[in-house]
Write an enzyme that holds these catalytic residues in place. Structure first.
Site, short mmCIF file in Angstrom:
data_model
loop_
_atom_site.label_atom_id
_atom_site.label_comp_id
_atom_site.label_asym_id
_atom_site.label_seq_id
_atom_site.Cartn_x
_atom_site.Cartn_y
_atom_site.Cartn_z
N PHE A 120 0.88 -1.18 0.00
CA PHE A 120 0.00 0.00 0.00
C PHE A 120 0.91 1.22 0.00
O PHE A 120 1.61 1.46 0.99
CB PHE A 120 -0.86 -0.06 1.27
CG PHE A 120 -1.82 1.06 1.50
CD1 PHE A 120 -3.06 1.08 0.88
CD2 PHE A 120 -1.51 2.09 2.38
CE1 PHE A 120 -3.97 2.09 1.14
CE2 PHE A 120 -2.41 3.11 2.65
CZ PHE A 120 -3.65 3.11 2.03
N ARG A 238 -7.52 0.27 10.27
CA ARG A 238 -7.04 0.93 11.48
C ARG A 238 -7.34 0.10 12.73
O ARG A 238 -6.49 -0.04 13.60
CB ARG A 238 -7.72 2.29 11.61
CG ARG A 238 -6.77 3.35 11.97
CD ARG A 238 -7.30 4.73 11.70
NE ARG A 238 -6.39 5.48 10.86
CZ ARG A 238 -6.70 6.59 10.22
NH1 ARG A 238 -7.93 7.07 10.30
NH2 ARG A 238 -5.81 7.21 9.50
N GLN A 332 10.01 -4.05 32.73
CA GLN A 332 10.35 -3.74 34.12
C GLN A 332 10.30 -5.00 34.99
O GLN A 332 11.22 -5.26 35.77
CB GLN A 332 9.36 -2.68 34.65
CG GLN A 332 9.78 -2.01 35.92
CD GLN A 332 10.95 -1.06 35.70
OE1 GLN A 332 11.27 -0.69 34.59
NE2 GLN A 332 11.62 -0.69 36.78
N GLY A 336 16.78 -7.20 34.34
CA GLY A 336 17.82 -7.13 33.31
C GLY A 336 17.48 -7.95 32.08
O GLY A 336 17.77 -7.54 30.94
N GLU A 359 -0.35 4.32 9.85
CA GLU A 359 -1.81 4.34 9.64
C GLU A 359 -2.49 5.39 10.52
O GLU A 359 -3.55 5.15 11.08
CB GLU A 359 -2.42 2.94 9.81
CG GLU A 359 -2.00 2.03 8.68
CD GLU A 359 -2.73 0.71 8.63
OE1 GLU A 359 -3.94 0.68 8.85
OE2 GLU A 359 -2.06 -0.30 8.35
N SER A 362 -0.85 8.59 16.71
CA SER A 362 -1.79 8.73 17.83
C SER A 362 -2.38 10.14 17.90
O SER A 362 -3.58 10.31 18.16
CB SER A 362 -1.06 8.43 19.15
OG SER A 362 -0.72 7.06 19.20
C1 LIG Z 1 7.36 0.86 10.14
C2 LIG Z 1 6.53 1.73 9.26
C3 LIG Z 1 5.76 1.15 8.24
C4 LIG Z 1 5.01 1.95 7.38
N1 LIG Z 1 4.32 1.37 6.34
C5 LIG Z 1 3.66 2.16 5.45
C6 LIG Z 1 3.02 1.60 4.29
O1 LIG Z 1 3.01 0.38 4.08
N2 LIG Z 1 2.43 2.44 3.41
C7 LIG Z 1 2.40 3.78 3.57
O2 LIG Z 1 1.85 4.47 2.72
N3 LIG Z 1 3.01 4.36 4.66
C8 LIG Z 1 3.63 3.58 5.59
N4 LIG Z 1 4.25 4.15 6.69
C9 LIG Z 1 4.27 5.59 6.82
C10 LIG Z 1 3.39 6.11 7.95
O3 LIG Z 1 2.04 5.99 7.63
C11 LIG Z 1 3.85 7.54 8.26
O4 LIG Z 1 5.13 7.46 8.85
C12 LIG Z 1 2.87 8.26 9.18
O5 LIG Z 1 1.68 8.55 8.50
C13 LIG Z 1 3.48 9.57 9.71
O6 LIG Z 1 3.96 10.33 8.64
P1 LIG Z 1 5.44 10.95 8.72
O7 LIG Z 1 6.39 9.86 9.05
O8 LIG Z 1 5.67 11.71 7.47
O9 LIG Z 1 5.39 11.92 9.95
P2 LIG Z 1 4.76 13.38 9.96
O10 LIG Z 1 3.55 13.45 9.10
O11 LIG Z 1 5.86 14.35 9.72
O12 LIG Z 1 4.26 13.50 11.46
C14 LIG Z 1 5.21 13.52 12.54
C15 LIG Z 1 4.46 13.63 13.83
O13 LIG Z 1 3.75 14.84 13.89
C16 LIG Z 1 2.59 14.67 14.70
N5 LIG Z 1 1.40 15.04 13.93
C17 LIG Z 1 1.18 14.82 12.60
N6 LIG Z 1 -0.04 15.29 12.26
C18 LIG Z 1 -0.60 15.81 13.36
C19 LIG Z 1 -1.84 16.45 13.64
N7 LIG Z 1 -2.78 16.61 12.70
N8 LIG Z 1 -2.06 16.88 14.91
C20 LIG Z 1 -1.12 16.72 15.88
N9 LIG Z 1 0.07 16.11 15.67
C21 LIG Z 1 0.32 15.67 14.45
C22 LIG Z 1 2.55 13.19 15.10
O14 LIG Z 1 3.14 13.03 16.38
C23 LIG Z 1 3.41 12.55 14.05
O15 LIG Z 1 3.98 11.31 14.48
C24 LIG Z 1 4.99 3.36 7.57
C25 LIG Z 1 5.74 3.92 8.60
C26 LIG Z 1 6.51 3.14 9.45
C27 LIG Z 1 7.30 3.80 10.53
#
Ligand SMILES: Cc1cc2nc3c(=O)[nH]c(=O)nc-3n(C[C@H](O)[C@H](O)[C@H](O)COP(=O)(O)OP(=O)(O)OC[C@H]3O[C@@H](n4cnc5c(N)ncnc54)[C@H](O)[C@@H]3O)c2cc1C
Length: 376
Positions: A120, A238, A332, A336, A359, A362
């Site tokens: 995806f 989700r 915890q 260790g 996805e 939080s």
């Molecule tokens: C292990 C892994 C697997 C993944 N697999 C897929 C996949 O198969 N396909 C795919 O398309 N994507 C995938 N992703 C991507 C994932 O969906 C994104 O990393 C995620 O949506 C966050 O986007 P970003 O990393 O660009 O962080 P950013 O968009 O830069 O966000 C960084 C942080 O900002 C904060 N933030 C963002 N928006 C808001 C808001 N509206 N309000 C308050 N705080 C906010 C949150 O704390 C967030 O973590 C994967 C990511 C990881 C780490």
């Protein structure tokens, strides 16, 4: 043995209980697998889950969210890579299951039997949470499209046989100008630009599209409907991320119960210390509360609700955040040993972290829940 009494809750039918029992037996006989080579492990797990019939639940005309959640929870409790392998078959083909043409649905025969792996591809370097601003373009040309741009963090990137790719077709600004495409991995112009390493090893990649030509038949649903398609897929999957977190948390609780019963300190089992019992109580409560939210969301969707954004957001938010706390408590209680490389709770501690980010992070789930609450 993890608590199975939740299977008696009214959210489930006999077919769910039968599925859970069959999968539990399969997991006991087949998991965990060796994770030394994660690509090979994932491919092997997809083939094995397909041969055993469990991938039939990952896609198709009628996605049963309770079955998806039960399978993810059970697999995650036994082997997180098995959960990942199953989950990607569903997520990668979610748009086709919900909106695909007859020709596109032929791929489901392959992903549901384990013959093909799917992925995806939504996130980009500049737009993860901010999906509506994605920059990959799909330009109409002749009867087809030409795609240019990049996707990153794509699970199964590099080993998938087919990708669902979201790109800007420009019918309108922002979210209303996106479309979804089905892209076989051998399409000329699709390049695996980089394999990505993370704290919990999984197949992950950055993809590049360089003048990649697709036929008109690659378009999933209507042009301009890509954002709605992506959100509909996430609405189903989700809750299942929460279910995976629940599986991790149940395993952490199970490991902790065994540990505190067996470990002797100050002349008695660790389990007799009241502060330890406090940890156990918090963990057990967190696990049950997560399960209630997850299976409520899944049951609501299965009963025919068009969207379950609020329920799914609550399920994912609570289950992933709680699992992090439950696993931290498990570390915890293990002392260790809990931070020793390769110990089960150490692995869970690394595994759970990304589920609070992908996805929909939080923080984003909180925005969804608050908007719905404020809208009345
Ligand atoms: C292990 C892994 C697997 C993944 N697999 C897929 C996949 O198969 N396909 C795919 O398309 N994507 C995938 N992703 C991507 C994932 O969906 C994104 O990393 C995620 O949506 C966050 O986007 P970003 O990393 O660009 O962080 P950013 O968009 O830069 O966000 C960084 C942080 O900002 C904060 N933030 C963002 N928006 C808001 C808001 N509206 N309000 C308050 N705080 C906010 C949150 O704390 C967030 O973590 C994967 C990511 C990881 C780490």
């Amino acid at each position: 043995m993890a608590d199975r009494t939740f299977l008696d809750w009214p959210f489930f039918e006999d077919r769910h209980r039968e599925l859970a029992a069959a999968l539990e037996a399969w997991c006991a006989a087949n998991l965990p697998v060796d994770h030394g080579d994660v690509d090979a492990a994932c491919i092997g797990l997809v083939r094995a889950l397909g041969a055993a019939g469990f991938l039939a639940h990952s896609g198709g005309d009628a996605l049963d969210v309770r079955s998806l959640c039960l399978i993810r929870e059970t697999l995650a409790r036994h082997d997180w890579l098995a959960d990942f392998a199953f989950a990607m078959q569903g997520l990668g083909m979610g748009a086709v299951s919900l909106f695909g043409s007859a020709e596109q649905r032929a791929w489901l025969d392959r992903t549901r039997t384990g013959a093909a792996l799917s992925a995806f591809a939504l996130s980009e370097p500049k737009s993860g949470s901010d999906v509506a601003n994605l920059e990959t373009t799909a330009r109409a040309e002749g009867n087809g499209f030409v795609l240019d741009g990049e996707k990153t963090w794509i699970s199964n990137g590099g080993i998938a046989d087919v990708y669902t790719v979201f790109a800007r077709t420009g019918e309108a600004p922002g979210a209303k100008g996106l479309s979804a495409f089905l892209v076989p991995a051998d399409t000329p112009g699709l390049e695996i630009a980089e394999r990505l390493e993370v704290i919990a090893p999984h197949p992950l990649a950055r993809l590049r599209f360089d003048g990649m030509r697709l036929p008109g038949s690659a378009l999933i649903g209507e042009a301009g409907a890509g954002f709605r398609i992506a959100m509909s897929v996430l609405d189903v999957f989700r809750s299942t991320v929460g279910a995976a977190a629940l599986g991790f948390a149940r395993r952490a609780l199970e490991e902790s119960l065994a540990r505190v019963r067996q470990r002797e300190l100050f002349g008695a089992p660790l389990s007799e210390l009241q502060m330890v019992q406090g940890h156990i109580a918090d963990m057990a409560l967190g696990v049950d509360a997560s399960a209630l939210l997850i299976y409520r969301a899944a049951w609501t969707k299965d009963r025919g609700a068009a969207r379950v954004s609020r329920e799914a957001a609550m399920a994912k938010l609570h289950a992933t955040e709680t699992a992090q706390q439950v696993i931290d408590a498990a570390v915890q209680l293990h002392g260790g040993d809990g931070v020793r490389s390769g110990h089960i709770v150490e692995s869970l501690y690394r595994e759970i972290r990304a589920l609070r980010i992908y996805e929909g992070a939080s923080d984003v789930q909180k925005v969804v829940i608050a908007r719905q609450a404020l809208a009345g």
